[in-house]
Design an enzyme around this catalytic site. Structure first.
Site, PDB file in Angstrom:
ATOM      1  N   CYS A  63      15.198  12.153 -52.828  1.00  0.00           N
ATOM      2  CA  CYS A  63      13.732  12.229 -52.836  1.00  0.00           C
ATOM      3  C   CYS A  63      13.197  13.142 -51.734  1.00  0.00           C
ATOM      4  O   CYS A  63      12.033  13.525 -51.752  1.00  0.00           O
ATOM      5  CB  CYS A  63      13.139  10.838 -52.680  1.00  0.00           C
ATOM      6  SG  CYS A  63      13.869   9.655 -53.795  1.00  0.00           S
ATOM      7  N   HIS A  98       5.971  10.316 -50.482  1.00  0.00           N
ATOM      8  CA  HIS A  98       6.891  10.087 -51.608  1.00  0.00           C
ATOM      9  C   HIS A  98       6.356   8.918 -52.442  1.00  0.00           C
ATOM     10  O   HIS A  98       5.885   7.919 -51.899  1.00  0.00           O
ATOM     11  CB  HIS A  98       8.291   9.769 -51.076  1.00  0.00           C
ATOM     12  CG  HIS A  98       9.249   9.410 -52.157  1.00  0.00           C
ATOM     13  ND1 HIS A  98       9.386  10.164 -53.300  1.00  0.00           N
ATOM     14  CD2 HIS A  98      10.118   8.368 -52.290  1.00  0.00           C
ATOM     15  CE1 HIS A  98      10.297   9.604 -54.078  1.00  0.00           C
ATOM     16  NE2 HIS A  98      10.747   8.516 -53.503  1.00  0.00           N
ATOM     17  N   ASN A 153       8.855   6.640 -59.855  1.00  0.00           N
ATOM     18  CA  ASN A 153       9.548   7.407 -58.822  1.00  0.00           C
ATOM     19  C   ASN A 153      10.325   8.542 -59.494  1.00  0.00           C
ATOM     20  O   ASN A 153      11.282   8.296 -60.225  1.00  0.00           O
ATOM     21  CB  ASN A 153      10.491   6.459 -58.074  1.00  0.00           C
ATOM     22  CG  ASN A 153      11.248   7.129 -56.947  1.00  0.00           C
ATOM     23  OD1 ASN A 153      11.245   8.347 -56.815  1.00  0.00           O
ATOM     24  ND2 ASN A 153      11.912   6.329 -56.138  1.00  0.00           N
TER      25      ASN A 153
HETATM   26  O1  UT7 Z   1      12.996   6.781 -53.797  1.00  0.00           O
HETATM   27  C1  UT7 Z   1      13.871   6.417 -52.774  1.00  0.00           C
HETATM   28  C2  UT7 Z   1      13.370   5.331 -52.011  1.00  0.00           C
HETATM   29  N1  UT7 Z   1      13.286   4.132 -52.821  1.00  0.00           N
HETATM   30  C3  UT7 Z   1      12.477   3.177 -52.405  1.00  0.00           C
HETATM   31  O2  UT7 Z   1      11.771   3.379 -51.462  1.00  0.00           O
HETATM   32  C4  UT7 Z   1      12.489   1.840 -53.113  1.00  0.00           C
HETATM   33  C5  UT7 Z   1      12.408   0.760 -52.081  1.00  0.00           C
HETATM   34  N2  UT7 Z   1      12.450  -0.588 -52.605  1.00  0.00           N
HETATM   35  C6  UT7 Z   1      11.487  -1.116 -53.381  1.00  0.00           C
HETATM   36  O3  UT7 Z   1      10.561  -0.452 -53.772  1.00  0.00           O
HETATM   37  C7  UT7 Z   1      11.551  -2.601 -53.694  1.00  0.00           C
HETATM   38  O4  UT7 Z   1      12.552  -3.196 -52.911  1.00  0.00           O
HETATM   39  C8  UT7 Z   1      11.799  -2.901 -55.200  1.00  0.00           C
HETATM   40  C9  UT7 Z   1      10.577  -2.561 -56.014  1.00  0.00           C
HETATM   41  C10 UT7 Z   1      12.993  -2.124 -55.693  1.00  0.00           C
HETATM   42  C11 UT7 Z   1      12.085  -4.396 -55.391  1.00  0.00           C
HETATM   43  O5  UT7 Z   1      11.004  -5.172 -54.855  1.00  0.00           O
HETATM   44  P1  UT7 Z   1      11.293  -6.430 -53.910  1.00  0.00           P
HETATM   45  O6  UT7 Z   1       9.998  -7.014 -53.598  1.00  0.00           O
HETATM   46  O7  UT7 Z   1      12.146  -5.926 -52.778  1.00  0.00           O
HETATM   47  O8  UT7 Z   1      12.065  -7.388 -54.886  1.00  0.00           O
HETATM   48  P2  UT7 Z   1      13.551  -7.969 -54.773  1.00  0.00           P
HETATM   49  O9  UT7 Z   1      14.553  -6.900 -55.070  1.00  0.00           O
HETATM   50  O10 UT7 Z   1      13.721  -8.738 -53.512  1.00  0.00           O
HETATM   51  O11 UT7 Z   1      13.533  -8.980 -55.958  1.00  0.00           O
HETATM   52  C12 UT7 Z   1      12.679 -10.129 -55.918  1.00  0.00           C
HETATM   53  C13 UT7 Z   1      12.910 -10.924 -57.178  1.00  0.00           C
HETATM   54  C14 UT7 Z   1      14.389 -11.234 -57.439  1.00  0.00           C
HETATM   55  O12 UT7 Z   1      14.465 -12.520 -57.997  1.00  0.00           O
HETATM   56  P3  UT7 Z   1      14.858 -13.788 -57.086  1.00  0.00           P
HETATM   57  O13 UT7 Z   1      16.199 -13.468 -56.514  1.00  0.00           O
HETATM   58  O14 UT7 Z   1      13.791 -13.866 -56.047  1.00  0.00           O
HETATM   59  O15 UT7 Z   1      14.848 -14.912 -58.061  1.00  0.00           O
HETATM   60  C15 UT7 Z   1      14.781 -10.207 -58.462  1.00  0.00           C
HETATM   61  O16 UT7 Z   1      15.845 -10.650 -59.269  1.00  0.00           O
HETATM   62  O17 UT7 Z   1      12.457 -10.173 -58.312  1.00  0.00           O
HETATM   63  C16 UT7 Z   1      13.518 -10.087 -59.262  1.00  0.00           C
HETATM   64  N3  UT7 Z   1      13.379  -8.815 -59.950  1.00  0.00           N
HETATM   65  C17 UT7 Z   1      12.604  -8.642 -61.035  1.00  0.00           C
HETATM   66  N4  UT7 Z   1      11.836  -9.510 -61.704  1.00  0.00           N
HETATM   67  C18 UT7 Z   1      11.160  -9.024 -62.764  1.00  0.00           C
HETATM   68  C19 UT7 Z   1      13.943  -7.615 -59.620  1.00  0.00           C
HETATM   69  N5  UT7 Z   1      13.541  -6.683 -60.503  1.00  0.00           N
HETATM   70  C20 UT7 Z   1      12.716  -7.302 -61.383  1.00  0.00           C
HETATM   71  C21 UT7 Z   1      11.997  -6.841 -62.491  1.00  0.00           C
HETATM   72  N6  UT7 Z   1      11.221  -7.739 -63.150  1.00  0.00           N
HETATM   73  N7  UT7 Z   1      12.015  -5.569 -62.920  1.00  0.00           N
END
Ligand code: UT7
Length: 333
Positions: free
Chosen positions: A119, A260, A290
């Protein structure tokens, strides 16, 4: 790494962008994997993304964005000295996507190559070409961020498939005439200790795709999202602060920050830490998700065309991605 030597001023003479026609909405994704529009919007800010058609390659989107940038810059393809395509989704592993773009544009006098900085690639390309122009090696450069991430997404993994999209953005850089804008300060950094946080592990020489491992989908994006999130906020905030300071400015002098486009919560956190009001931070990730190297390039083009800033204004571009990599640029428009 920062600017230590100041050579000839370099300006952005034109920008362009292109996204595929096909829109994939959150609701459509929710029919494929266990997710919802509500989760995606709340956690990321993304509402829809563009998906390239089957025969639509990264170089095709790059070429379309480039043509728009060249037209605005008033530069013919035959006059281009340097083409850099920033991409992690090249048409082929070799030759470089930049070579296909050179061919399509008929820019036969240009040196053309790709860079892989995820990115952050578009701003890496900006810094490299700025230096090569200000040193006198080239008169101008066409830099492009272009991605067909849909070809490298595991469409069964809800944690990643909702995040990414396809598109391309371009800019033409050239020596600035007196009184024109310029790229004032740039910054870039890398932390290779964190390669494991975000990668496409297969498809390279370390893990070639074979008949035996094809079902494991190693050639798709894998991310430890929470970890990446924390580093993204810290690194982008620091990089933006550094270029603002090195340009002799304060956050109050910046008309527009173009970050970004990965996650609205990351963007809000950076704006908050920079004490930057939301209306001075450009966001278009709700439309495209993204798009990695293309994201800041598309955002720059859309922000410039939408009147988010005008000639003479100071703007800041700031990015973050796999590597981990990060970069920023302070520009007088
Ligand atoms: O471009 C390069 C740089 N990239 C970035 O900057 C991305 C950085 N990271 C992020 O944007 C975020 O971490 C994400 C959007 C990828 C994820 O958000 P989060 O708030 O960190 O969620 P998480 O991964 O901690 O997941 C929370 C919950 C989990 O369930 P449990 O374990 O709490 O029961 C996941 O399994 O959300 C669940 N989950 C989803 N639920 C519904 C993960 N993806 C999904 C989904 N729909 N698509």
């Amino acid at each position: 790494m920062s600017d230590l030597i100041q050579g000839i001023d370099v300006c952005i003479a034109g920008t362009g962008s292109h996204v595929p026609e096909h829109i994939l909405t959150n609701d459509e994704l929710a029919m494929r994997v266990d997710t919802s529009d509500e989760w995606i919007v709340t956690r990321t800010g993304i509402r829809e993304r563009r998906i390239a058609a089957e025969g639509e390659h990264t170089s095709h989107m790059a070429t379309k964005a480039a043509r728009i940038a060249l037209e605005q810059a008033g530069i013919e393809a035959g006059e281009i000295d340097l083409i850099i395509v920033a991409t992690i989704t090249p048409d082929t592993l070799t030759p470089a996507t930049a070579c296909y773009v050179q061919q399509a544009l008929g820019a036969h006098g240009a040196v053309a190559f790709d860079i892989s900085a995820a990115c952050s690639g578009f701003l890496y390309a900006m810094k490299i070409s700025k230096r090569l122009i200000s040193d006198g090696a080239f008169n101008n450069a066409l830099i492009i961020g272009a991605e067909k991430l849909s070809a490298f997404v595991n469409w069964e993994d809800r944690a990643t498939c909702v995040l990414f999209g396809d598109g391309a953005g371009a800019a033409v850089l050239r020596k600035a005439e007196p009184g024109e804008g310029s790229i004032i300060a740039t910054e870039m950094g890398t932390d290779g200790r964190l390669t494991h946080l975000l990668s496409i592990p297969g498809g390279g020489s370390a893990c070639p795709i074979t008949i035996d491992n094809a079902a494991e989908r190693h050639a798709t994006l894998a991310m430890l999202g929470k970890e990446v999130f924390k580093h993204a906020v810290t690194r982008m905030k620091e990089a933006a602060e550094r270029v603002i300071e090195r340009a002799g400015l304060t956050p109050g002098d910046i008309a527009c920050v173009i970050p970004h486009q990965a996650n609205l919560r990351i963007i809000d956190a950076i704006a908050d830490r920079l004490d930057m009001p939301n209306e001075r931070v450009f966001v278009n990730l709700h439309k495209y998700g993204n798009t990695s190297a293309a994201a800041v390039a598309i955002a720059l083009d859309e922000a410039a065309r939408s009147g988010a800033f005008k000639r003479g204004d100071h703007i800041v571009l700031v990015v973050f991605g796999a590597g981990l990599t990060w970069a920023a640029a302070a520009i007088r428009w």
